[in-house]
Scaffold this motif. Structure first.
Motif, PDB file in Angstrom:
ATOM      1  N   LEU A  37      -2.230  -1.138   9.453  1.00  0.00           N
ATOM      2  CA  LEU A  37      -3.049  -1.940   8.558  1.00  0.00           C
ATOM      3  C   LEU A  37      -4.460  -1.366   8.459  1.00  0.00           C
ATOM      4  CD1 LEU A  37      -3.449  -4.469   6.872  1.00  0.00           C
ATOM      5  CD2 LEU A  37      -3.757  -5.758   8.978  1.00  0.00           C
ATOM      6  N   TYR A  38      -5.057  -1.080   9.607  1.00  0.00           N
ATOM      7  CA  TYR A  38      -6.426  -0.588   9.621  1.00  0.00           C
ATOM      8  C   TYR A  38      -6.451   0.823  10.181  1.00  0.00           C
ATOM      9  CZ  TYR A  38      -7.502  -5.555   9.209  1.00  0.00           C
ATOM     10  OH  TYR A  38      -7.574  -6.850   8.811  1.00  0.00           O
ATOM     11  N   GLY A  39      -7.453   1.571   9.801  1.00  0.00           N
ATOM     12  CA  GLY A  39      -7.556   2.950  10.276  1.00  0.00           C
ATOM     13  C   GLY A  39      -7.503   3.830   9.058  1.00  0.00           C
ATOM     14  N   GLY A  40      -7.935   5.070   9.236  1.00  0.00           N
ATOM     15  CA  GLY A  40      -7.975   5.944   8.075  1.00  0.00           C
ATOM     16  C   GLY A  40      -9.264   5.719   7.312  1.00  0.00           C
ATOM     17  N   ASP A  41      -9.408   6.491   6.206  1.00  0.00           N
ATOM     18  CA  ASP A  41     -10.673   6.448   5.475  1.00  0.00           C
ATOM     19  C   ASP A  41     -10.518   5.622   4.195  1.00  0.00           C
ATOM     20  OD1 ASP A  41      -9.012   8.015   4.014  1.00  0.00           O
ATOM     21  OD2 ASP A  41     -10.123   9.889   4.296  1.00  0.00           O
ATOM     22  N   GLU A  77     -10.021   6.657   1.188  1.00  0.00           N
ATOM     23  CA  GLU A  77      -8.915   7.159   0.363  1.00  0.00           C
ATOM     24  C   GLU A  77      -7.609   6.500   0.805  1.00  0.00           C
ATOM     25  OE1 GLU A  77      -8.737  10.255  -1.744  1.00  0.00           O
ATOM     26  OE2 GLU A  77     -10.815  10.936  -1.567  1.00  0.00           O
ATOM     27  N   MET A  78      -7.451   6.405   2.108  1.00  0.00           N
ATOM     28  CA  MET A  78      -6.251   5.771   2.657  1.00  0.00           C
ATOM     29  C   MET A  78      -6.208   4.306   2.222  1.00  0.00           C
ATOM     30  SD  MET A  78      -4.183   6.211   5.727  1.00  0.00           S
ATOM     31  CE  MET A  78      -3.174   5.115   6.668  1.00  0.00           C
ATOM     32  N   ARG A  79      -7.380   3.677   2.284  1.00  0.00           N
ATOM     33  CA  ARG A  79      -7.449   2.250   1.963  1.00  0.00           C
ATOM     34  C   ARG A  79      -7.095   1.997   0.490  1.00  0.00           C
ATOM     35  NH1 ARG A  79      -6.724  -2.007   4.909  1.00  0.00           N
ATOM     36  NH2 ARG A  79      -7.773  -3.823   4.058  1.00  0.00           N
ATOM     37  N   ILE A  80      -7.703   2.778  -0.408  1.00  0.00           N
ATOM     38  CA  ILE A  80      -7.423   2.541  -1.837  1.00  0.00           C
ATOM     39  C   ILE A  80      -5.950   2.872  -2.133  1.00  0.00           C
ATOM     40  CG2 ILE A  80      -8.086   4.784  -2.840  1.00  0.00           C
ATOM     41  CD1 ILE A  80      -9.526   3.183  -5.071  1.00  0.00           C
ATOM     42  N   SER A  81      -5.414   3.885  -1.459  1.00  0.00           N
ATOM     43  CA  SER A  81      -4.002   4.224  -1.664  1.00  0.00           C
ATOM     44  C   SER A  81      -3.108   3.077  -1.196  1.00  0.00           C
ATOM     45  CB  SER A  81      -3.638   5.496  -0.887  1.00  0.00           C
ATOM     46  OG  SER A  81      -4.472   6.558  -1.280  1.00  0.00           O
ATOM     47  N   GLN A  82      -3.433   2.521  -0.038  1.00  0.00           N
ATOM     48  CA  GLN A  82      -2.649   1.382   0.471  1.00  0.00           C
ATOM     49  C   GLN A  82      -2.705   0.213  -0.507  1.00  0.00           C
ATOM     50  OE1 GLN A  82      -4.601   0.710   4.301  1.00  0.00           O
ATOM     51  NE2 GLN A  82      -2.823   1.558   5.379  1.00  0.00           N
ATOM     52  N   GLU A  83      -3.899  -0.023  -1.057  1.00  0.00           N
ATOM     53  CA  GLU A  83      -4.049  -1.171  -1.948  1.00  0.00           C
ATOM     54  C   GLU A  83      -3.353  -0.935  -3.288  1.00  0.00           C
ATOM     55  OE1 GLU A  83      -8.173  -2.495  -1.728  1.00  0.00           O
ATOM     56  OE2 GLU A  83      -7.888  -3.040   0.368  1.00  0.00           O
ATOM     57  N   ILE A  84      -3.244   0.321  -3.693  1.00  0.00           N
ATOM     58  CA  ILE A  84      -2.477   0.636  -4.912  1.00  0.00           C
ATOM     59  C   ILE A  84      -0.984   0.407  -4.659  1.00  0.00           C
ATOM     60  CG2 ILE A  84      -1.756   2.549  -6.410  1.00  0.00           C
ATOM     61  CD1 ILE A  84      -4.720   3.540  -6.229  1.00  0.00           C
ATOM     62  N   MET A 113     -14.537   7.202  -6.523  1.00  0.00           N
ATOM     63  CA  MET A 113     -13.210   7.047  -5.911  1.00  0.00           C
ATOM     64  C   MET A 113     -12.264   6.350  -6.892  1.00  0.00           C
ATOM     65  SD  MET A 113     -11.629   6.922  -2.615  1.00  0.00           S
ATOM     66  CE  MET A 113     -13.049   6.868  -1.576  1.00  0.00           C
ATOM     67  N   VAL A 114     -12.789   5.304  -7.548  1.00  0.00           N
ATOM     68  CA  VAL A 114     -11.963   4.557  -8.498  1.00  0.00           C
ATOM     69  C   VAL A 114     -11.586   5.460  -9.679  1.00  0.00           C
ATOM     70  CG1 VAL A 114     -11.928   2.559 -10.030  1.00  0.00           C
ATOM     71  CG2 VAL A 114     -12.997   2.381  -7.779  1.00  0.00           C
ATOM     72  N   GLU A 115     -12.544   6.273 -10.122  1.00  0.00           N
ATOM     73  CA  GLU A 115     -12.256   7.205 -11.224  1.00  0.00           C
ATOM     74  C   GLU A 115     -11.152   8.173 -10.845  1.00  0.00           C
ATOM     75  OE1 GLU A 115     -16.063   8.958 -11.932  1.00  0.00           O
ATOM     76  OE2 GLU A 115     -16.800   7.172 -12.978  1.00  0.00           O
ATOM     77  N   LYS A 116     -11.238   8.689  -9.628  1.00  0.00           N
ATOM     78  CA  LYS A 116     -10.254   9.668  -9.170  1.00  0.00           C
ATOM     79  C   LYS A 116      -8.839   9.068  -9.174  1.00  0.00           C
ATOM     80  CE  LYS A 116      -9.088  12.262  -5.006  1.00  0.00           C
ATOM     81  NZ  LYS A 116      -9.510  12.572  -3.639  1.00  0.00           N
ATOM     82  N   TYR A 117      -8.728   7.811  -8.827  1.00  0.00           N
ATOM     83  CA  TYR A 117      -7.413   7.177  -8.717  1.00  0.00           C
ATOM     84  C   TYR A 117      -6.920   6.514 -10.006  1.00  0.00           C
ATOM     85  CZ  TYR A 117      -7.028   8.113  -3.750  1.00  0.00           C
ATOM     86  OH  TYR A 117      -6.891   8.745  -2.550  1.00  0.00           O
ATOM     87  N   PHE A 118      -7.849   6.202 -10.926  1.00  0.00           N
ATOM     88  CA  PHE A 118      -7.441   5.390 -12.079  1.00  0.00           C
ATOM     89  C   PHE A 118      -7.682   6.031 -13.438  1.00  0.00           C
ATOM     90  CE2 PHE A 118      -7.394   2.178  -8.750  1.00  0.00           C
ATOM     91  CZ  PHE A 118      -6.306   1.399  -9.105  1.00  0.00           C
ATOM     92  N   TRP A 119      -8.109   7.317 -13.458  1.00  0.00           N
ATOM     93  CA  TRP A 119      -8.474   7.892 -14.762  1.00  0.00           C
ATOM     94  C   TRP A 119      -7.299   7.967 -15.729  1.00  0.00           C
ATOM     95  CZ3 TRP A 119      -6.478  12.618 -16.521  1.00  0.00           C
ATOM     96  CH2 TRP A 119      -5.795  13.378 -15.564  1.00  0.00           C
TER      97      TRP A 119
END
Ligand code: PLP
Length: 656
Positions: free
Chosen positions: A47-51, A53-60, A136-142
């Motif tokens: 659940l927790y840990g990582g940076d 990028e990991m967090r936004i990926s998990q939430e996606i 970060m959001v741009e990188k993941y959602f463009w």
């Protein structure tokens, strides 16, 4: 079954597990599949840990992947409940479905999605409210915002929060904008959340910000000890487990003979002591301790001494070490030979929370000092099993967070069910639960100028109440050795808190306040190819565009002493400047003010149109104040539409 989501430069797959819990299936997504790259297989590992990028990926995976999983399984949910902002991308995915599949534009799809969505915020602590840098959001959602029919700026600004360190893409803002119902998890947390997120409804007084509350509860059958379950079955109505939220279910607690209650409690306490001794001896073995230390583990804790329990996550605002603030005083309390006291601690910190981890280390070090040996205990690896033993076996449940940071807190509710009164700061659920007879309060319901002052005041209150009330009450025994007044407190806490803080009560509230209305909205808004959603979106766009040109003036007798029941005449003039008359409500808003000038319990009185004069619409109203004292008084115009679910959902109003 596999679902997939796009992450930068790759597709990530997740398989779906089904767990059947009673009649309820729970689905879990798992990215540990061979098709994924090694680092993506780890996405759902913890659940927790990582940076970030990991967090936004998990939430996606959770949000977007979650919607895809639900669809793949063939579900057509009537209501969508986002617990914390972590899952908020699910609302965007639903918007995408409607834009791509039903031909709605972004604004129309938002109306359709919000109407059957609920968002629950669980903490005011910044670390609990995820946000991401725009890059970060741009990188993941463009590639994604185009599928919603909008551009980069509109996408980013939709969830924008301006923080002291710059603007961020806030998952809490996103969740709020994608839902029409919002709530905090206790009454006080509702207050705190309305103030915290009021910037999203800039023209609305804090007290009217559309964030409600439902106080958390605990699952009775999970948290009640087997010993007490037997006892309750003997004295409560036969269907007590099904009627756990009904106060009448619990009133026969009064008829339990004190000797029986005490014997059961002692059994739970003995079991807890045995459990703690075993756990501590395993800890010592693991740490490579010698024979002497290992032997001490078999003797720690006196099963007849007053025992305090403190177990929770070690977030710093929970102030685990507060009771060590005056060590001399604490030592006197613990080591009184006639009336000994001991404390069992347990807890974990977030892996990235260095100060939280330092608190655990400190408590562990205290527990190793000779003067605290056997009296200050730290149990490692806090989990539900440790929690179950502690909440059932200790005499008093201690909780001393820095008010008002504890959104609800639930461990005290678990203890209450087992007859362990709380000794707690009046924060979270305890401000509501405490009634003067069912436990003890630490500190006052007030705010402090700084944290050091607050800590000092709370620590003094803690020691004094412990010395003057709790310890004497526990050790006062009848001729046959029973602490009768203490047992009465135990009965009080069970009787008053078990029904009110049951999960049954909580789920019923979610159902009646949110789920059923949301399901009805969903049906209404989607009927006839989303006719209502389309209409409302068009109407809101018109209102937003023209609102700035609206002008309002009002004449009152001013801000003054008003006596209860003494009516006050108010007149207003409104220049619509092109806005449709039927879509603007004019009203008097009055109420007592706090020191900052905020209205505490605004009373809203509609004003009636009485004619026109030189292009202005005239309104009249009569306020009959229900509050006395110094009242704040305002007249406002706000947009109104029969299809709007919340009168303040646009966040617009014009104050005269
Ligand atoms: C109950 C429980 C919690 C939550 O306790 P709070 O009082 O809300 O801090 C956390 N962890 C475990 C293992 C629990 O059983």
């Amino acid at each position: 079954m596999l679902i997939n989501v796009d992450l930068p430069g790759r597709t990530v797959y997740a398989k779906i597990w089904r767990i059947q819990v009673g009649r309820i299936p729970i689905y879990l997504m798992d990215t540990d599949v061979p098709r994924n790259a090694p680092q993506d297989r780890e996405l759902s590992a913890r659940l927790y840990g990582g940076d970030r990028e990991m967090r936004i990926s998990q939430e996606i995976v959770l949000g977007i992947g979650g919607v895809r999983a639900v669809r793949a399984l063939g579900y057509e949910p009537a209501v969508w409940h986002m617990n914390e902002g972590h899952s908020a991308f699910l609302g965007l995915e639903r918007v995408r479905e409607l834009v791509q599949g039903a031909g709605l534009n972004f604004s129309e799809a938002i109306e359709a999605v919000r109407t059957n969505s609920l968002f629950t915020t669980h903490t005011p602590v910044p670390a609990g409210n995820d946000s991401f840098a725009f890059e970060m959001v741009e990188k993941y959602f463009w590639q994604y915002w185009g599928q919603l029919g909008i551009d980069r700026d509109r996408f980013i600004n939709f969830a924008r929060q301006d923080l002291a360190w710059g603007a961020q893409y806030s998952m809490t803002v996103l969740a709020i904008r994608l839902s029409v119902y919002h709530n905090g998890v206790s009454k006080l947390h509702g207050d705190v959340s309305r103030a915290m997120w009021q910037f999203l409804w800039p023209d609305i007084p804090v007290a009217q910000v559309p964030i409600g509350h439902i106080t958390n509860g605990v699952h009775t059958k999970t948290w009640l000890s087997p010993e007490l379950k037997q006892l309750y079955t003997r004295y409560l109505p036969t269907n007590w487990q099904e009627q756990a939220d009904d106060p009448a279910t619990w009133s026969p607690v009064e008829t339990i003979p004190p000797a029986e209650l005490w014997a059961m409690h002692q059994q739970c306490k003995d079991a807890m002591v045995k459990f703690v001794r075993e756990r501590v001896s395993q800890q010592y073995l693991r740490h490579g301790e010698g024979t002497r230390r290992l032997n001490t583990a078999n003797h720690l804790l006196d099963p007849h001494a007053l025992t305090l329990g403190f177990a929770r996550r070690f977030a710093t605002y929970k102030r685990a070490t507060l009771i060590f603030r005056d060590e001399e005083r604490l030592k006197r309390i613990l080591n009184n030979p006639e009336r000994p006291v001991q404390i069992v601690f347990s807890g974990k910190a977030h892996p990235a929370d260095e100060p939280g981890k330092a608190l655990i280390q400190q408590i562990y070090q205290y527990s190793q000092r000779p003067e605290y040996e056997g009296k200050i205990i730290f149990v490692e690896n806090y989990d539900m099993n440790v929690a179950r033993h502690l909440v059932a076996g200790v005499d008093v449940w201690l909780n001393n967070p820095r008010r008002p940071h504890e959104a609800s807190g639930t461990s005290g509710e678990k203890a209450a069910l087992n007859g362990s009164p709380s000794f707690s700061v009046l924060d979270g659920w305890w401000v509501e639960g405490y009634d003067g007879t069912n436990g003890w309060a630490i500190g006052d319901e007030r705010e402090y100028k700084d944290e050091a002052t607050q800590d000092e005041a709370d620590a003094i209150s803690l020691y004094t109440t412990l010395e003057e009330e709790i310890i004497p009450l526990f050790y006062e025994r009848s001729a046959d050795g029973l602490p009768l007044d203490w047992l009465q407190k135990m009965k009080n806490v069970v009787r008053t808190c078990a029904p009110a803080y049951s999960m049954t009560r909580m789920v019923k509230e979610y159902t009646t306040c949110y789920y059923l209305p949301a399901a009805a909205n969903g049906r209404q808004y989607s009927a006839d190819q989303f006719k209502l959603a389309r209409e409302l979106a068009v109407w809101k766009a018109q209102i937003s565009q023209r609102w700035a040109s609206l002008h309002l003036e009002a004449k009152t007798q001013g801000d003054m002493q008003i006596t209860v029941g003494d009516p006050l005449q108010v007149e207003a003039r409104l220049w619509l400047n092109g806005l449709p008359e039927a879509n603007v409500a004019v009203e008097i808003v009055a109420g007592r003010q706090d020191v900052k000038g905020e209205l505490l319990h605004p009373q809203v009185t509609p004003m009636q149109p009485t004619g026109t004069d030189n292009g202005a619409l005239l309104f009249q109203g009569e306020l009959t104040p229900t509050d006395s004292g110094r009242l704040g008084l305002g007249v406002r115009a706000r947009p109104t539409h029969p299809a709007m679910i919340d009168p303040y959902e646009m966040g617009l109003s014009r104050w005269a």
